[in-house]
Design a protein around this motif. Structure first.
Motif, PDB file in Angstrom:
ATOM      1  N   TRP A   1       0.830  -1.203   0.000  1.00 53.50           N
ATOM      2  CA  TRP A   1       0.000   0.000   0.000  1.00 53.50           C
ATOM      3  C   TRP A   1       0.874   1.266   0.000  1.00 53.50           C
ATOM      4  O   TRP A   1       0.589   2.238  -0.694  1.00 53.50           O
ATOM      5  N   ALA A   2       1.979   1.225   0.746  1.00 46.89           N
ATOM      6  CA  ALA A   2       2.894   2.365   0.751  1.00 46.89           C
ATOM      7  C   ALA A   2       3.443   2.616  -0.652  1.00 46.89           C
ATOM      8  O   ALA A   2       3.523   3.763  -1.108  1.00 46.89           O
ATOM      9  N   SER A   3       3.746   1.549  -1.347  1.00 47.41           N
ATOM     10  CA  SER A   3       4.277   1.730  -2.709  1.00 47.41           C
ATOM     11  C   SER A   3       3.179   2.249  -3.650  1.00 47.41           C
ATOM     12  O   SER A   3       3.430   3.034  -4.558  1.00 47.41           O
ATOM     13  N   CYS A   4       1.931   1.794  -3.403  1.00 50.42           N
ATOM     14  CA  CYS A   4       0.795   2.320  -4.184  1.00 50.42           C
ATOM     15  C   CYS A   4       0.686   3.836  -4.005  1.00 50.42           C
ATOM     16  O   CYS A   4       0.533   4.581  -4.971  1.00 50.42           O
ATOM     17  N   LEU A   5       0.757   4.253  -2.740  1.00 49.69           N
ATOM     18  CA  LEU A   5       0.624   5.687  -2.446  1.00 49.69           C
ATOM     19  C   LEU A   5       1.697   6.491  -3.185  1.00 49.69           C
ATOM     20  O   LEU A   5       1.397   7.514  -3.805  1.00 49.69           O
ATOM     21  N   THR A   6       2.923   5.992  -3.146  1.00 50.72           N
ATOM     22  CA  THR A   6       4.015   6.690  -3.819  1.00 50.72           C
ATOM     23  C   THR A   6       3.741   6.811  -5.317  1.00 50.72           C
ATOM     24  O   THR A   6       3.920   7.864  -5.925  1.00 50.72           O
ATOM     25  N   ARG A   7       3.271   5.704  -5.891  1.00 47.83           N
ATOM     26  CA  ARG A   7       3.046   5.735  -7.337  1.00 47.83           C
ATOM     27  C   ARG A   7       1.865   6.639  -7.712  1.00 47.83           C
ATOM     28  O   ARG A   7       1.935   7.394  -8.683  1.00 47.83           O
TER      29      ARG A   7
END
Lengths: 207, 448
Positions: B5-11
């Motif tokens: 989810w953290a990587s989703c937010l970044t993207r």
């Protein structure tokens, strides 16, 4: 004395009933319905002499007589910036209170260089073009006007009026009315020779 | 899942405009409760965000998941229970059912709402669905979802309709709510009146006591410092008391010129949504719906023609339809494609210029490559006389001048000369194709 009688008096007060519609019947109907229960906003456009002022003044009178909340704004392209905002505000208030608005210009609202918010409000109701009467329609209108006063006009006389005076209906009707008064005063029928005599007097008076 | 989810937010933060990211993605929370592996559980702060994310972003999240885990994942969305506003039940439903017509809130009179502007009558499409959904959300949960709701878009696209719809719905569900719609210009007048009558206390008391304030066309505040100051106080008072504020404007708030920075920044505290001009398909739908509202059966072909030619906005589109109806009804005709073309022809090719005799002489002279002075000269050679006659005929047909005046304008000629010219041209136009074409071309040039 005779000269005074011949001066062109202002045309009779405009009413919806004394408007000669020609091809503008839809506009006349739209105004009547705006005063009844139809679409409340009507915008009429057309060249000078096509009947805009007549219709708007008539509308305004009729609305006042009916005690209806209404406004008539002639030739909106002449409004300055502050006046346009005022009309914009008026449009909003009339729409909210179901009041009526008749407005006019020489082109449709989109081409009058107005504020966009005003322009779209003027174009939000019925927008119709007014066409000046052609010669046959003007002749018919003059005949109708004369008939209402119990006068029969011959074709020659009408042709003369249409070729010697400004051809907008206001001037034409005023000329006919002046001639009518002159004929009453001279106790002579309305004929071409009488009209020529009257014009001769007028010319002489001008010289 | 947390790492994913953290990587989703970044993207998403990289892929989406900041406003969209902040509105839709940032408020989402990862559900901390245990989830079966391969499932991402997200919580949305309200149904509106939930719906929107489900429709727009879930496929993208799934794609990211497939990439991240090298195997497909499931994404589930739920409401964050604590944050979900409790829908307020309409009070006294029994009375509503028994006497629906008599129900008129005591505040309805002062609200200045137009009852006809409802959500039902609002045609939704791609251009306005976000604004509509946001307005509906706010109407159902006033004060607790987005505050303020800032709706911006061009003229005649339905901003006013939409905020009236919110007011009407709120009033229907809470008849005792203090709702007020007003145009920004009226607010300005109110400030001036309060100033003149030294009644600012009363002014403040009134505006700060509202439950829902709908203010239209905020761009009118440009350069009005005193008004902006008062509005600033009203804004703060309402937002603090969780009273709903909805603002419309013709531009994006940051682009507003002549508005205090601290007001501008406050405008984007809640949700800012745009209404775009309707695309063709939606314009057709609007016409069909408006026609239906007046019990008129319109063919798609006709609706398509109007939609194709009136592109500016919804209000003018409705006006065009009303005009077509008035024109056809008066002429006793069905609304066919031919009737519509005829009714709109002049509107679409309208002339914009006043036609004068000078203009006619100049245009005709240019067209026949003769001198303008030839229009007044005594020369009678055919190559000059014919254009002069044509110009006289055009002057008679396109202006309201008297024939003697037209004669005067053409080198003091007699009105009988004008009459003769008109007759000659009329006869020639019937017999001679070239003259007839010349006449039409010139007429068109003159009409612009």
């Amino acid at each position: 004395m005779q000269q005074l009688l011949l001066e062109l008096a202002p045309p009779p007060p405009p009413t919806l009933d004394n408007f000669s519609p020609g091809k503008n019947g839809a506009a006349l109907k739209a105004l009547r319905e705006a005063l009844a229960d139809g679409e409340r906003f009507v915008f009429l456009w057309g060249p000078g002499g096509s009947g805009k002022t007549h219709l708007l003044r008539a509308f305004s009178e009729a609305a006042a007589a009916a005690k209806l909340e209404a406004a008539a704004v002639d030739d909106v392209a002449r409004l300055g910036e502050a006046e346009q905002v005022a009309l914009f505000d008026l449009c909003n208030r009339l729409r909210a209170s179901k009041g009526a608005l008749a407005a006019s210009g020489e082109a449709p609202p989109a081409r009058l260089g107005l504020r966009a918010d005003l322009r779209s409000r003027l174009a939000s109701g019925i927008v119709l073009q007014l066409r000046p009467l052609d010669d046959a329609e003007k002749a018919a209108a003059l005949n109708a006007h004369a008939a209402a006063r119990g006068i029969a006009l011959d074709a020659e006389l009408i042709r003369y009026l249409l070729t010697h005076f400004d051809r907008d209906m206001g001037t034409q009707i005023a000329a006919l009315d002046a001639l009518d008064r002159y004929s009453l005063q001279r106790k002579r029928a309305i004929t071409l020779p009488l009209l020529r005599e009257a014009l001769g007097l007028l010319d002489a008076a001008k010289r | 899942m947390q790492g994913f989810w953290a990587s989703c937010l970044t993207r998403f933060e990289k892929e989406l405009p900041a406003q969209q990211f902040n509105t839709w993605i940032r408020p989402l929370k990862l559900d901390a409760s245990a989830a079966p592996s391969g499932e991402l559980r997200l919580l949305a702060p309200n149904r509106f965000v939930l719906q929107w994310v489900k429709e727009r972003f879930v496929p993208r999240i799934e794609a990211m998941g497939a990439e991240f885990f090298s195997s497909p994942i499931r994404v589930s969305l739920n409401l964050e229970t604590a944050a979900a506003p409790e829908p307020v039940k309409p009070s006294a439903p029994a009375i509503r059912a028994a006497r629906p017509l008599a129900l008129r809130s005591p505040h309805a009179e002062r609200s200045s709402l137009i009852p006809e502007f409802s959500f039902e009558g609002f045609v939704a499409g791609k251009a306005n669905q976000l604004a509509r959904a946001a307005a509906l959300q706010v109407a159902e949960h006033p004060g607790t979802s987005y505050n303020p709701l800032f709706i911006y878009g061009g003229v005649g696209l339905g901003k006013t309709h939409l905020i009236h719809a919110v007011g009407n719905l709120v009033l229907a569900q809470h008849p005792s709510a203090r709702v007020r719609y007003l145009h920004a210009a009226q607010y300005i007048s109110d400030v001036i009146r309060a100033y003149q009558q030294k009644s600012f206390d009363e002014f403040k008391r009134y505006y700060h006591s509202l439950d829902l304030l709908l203010i239209d066309d905020i761009q009118f505040f440009t350069g009005k410092d005193r008004t902006q100051e008062e509005f600033f106080y009203a804004f703060n008072a309402l937002i603090e008391a969780h009273k709903q504020l909805i603002i419309t404007c013709d531009t994006y708030p940051k682009d507003l010129a002549g508005i205090d920075e601290r007001l501008k920044s406050r405008f984007s505290w809640g949700l800012t949504v745009a209404i775009e001009p309707p695309e063709q398909e939606m314009r057709v739908a609007i016409i069909l719906k408006k026609a239906e509202a007046v019990s008129l059966k319109l063919s798609e072909e006709v609706a398509f023609f109007i939609a194709k030619h009136i592109r500016s906005n919804v209000r003018e589109l409705e006006g065009a339809l009303k005009s077509v109806i008035a024109y056809s009804r008066f002429n006793g005709r069905d609304i066919t494609l031919d009737t519509v073309k005829e009714a709109l022809k002049d509107l679409l090719t309208a002339q914009n210029r006043q036609i004068t005799v000078d203009n006619i002489q100049k245009t005709v002279a240019e067209y026949y490559k003769i001198k303008v002075s030839d229009m007044h000269s005594k020369k009678r050679s055919r190559n000059v006389a014919r254009p002069r006659q044509l110009a006289m005929a055009l002057a008679k047909d396109l202006t309201q001048m008297s024939l003697p005046d037209i004669g005067d304008a053409f080198g003091n000629r007699d009105h009988t000369t004008v009459l003769h010219a008109c007759r000659t041209i009329a006869t020639l136009r019937e017999k001679n194709h070239d003259i007839n074409r010349d006449y039409h071309v010139l007429e068109q040039v003159l009409k612009g």
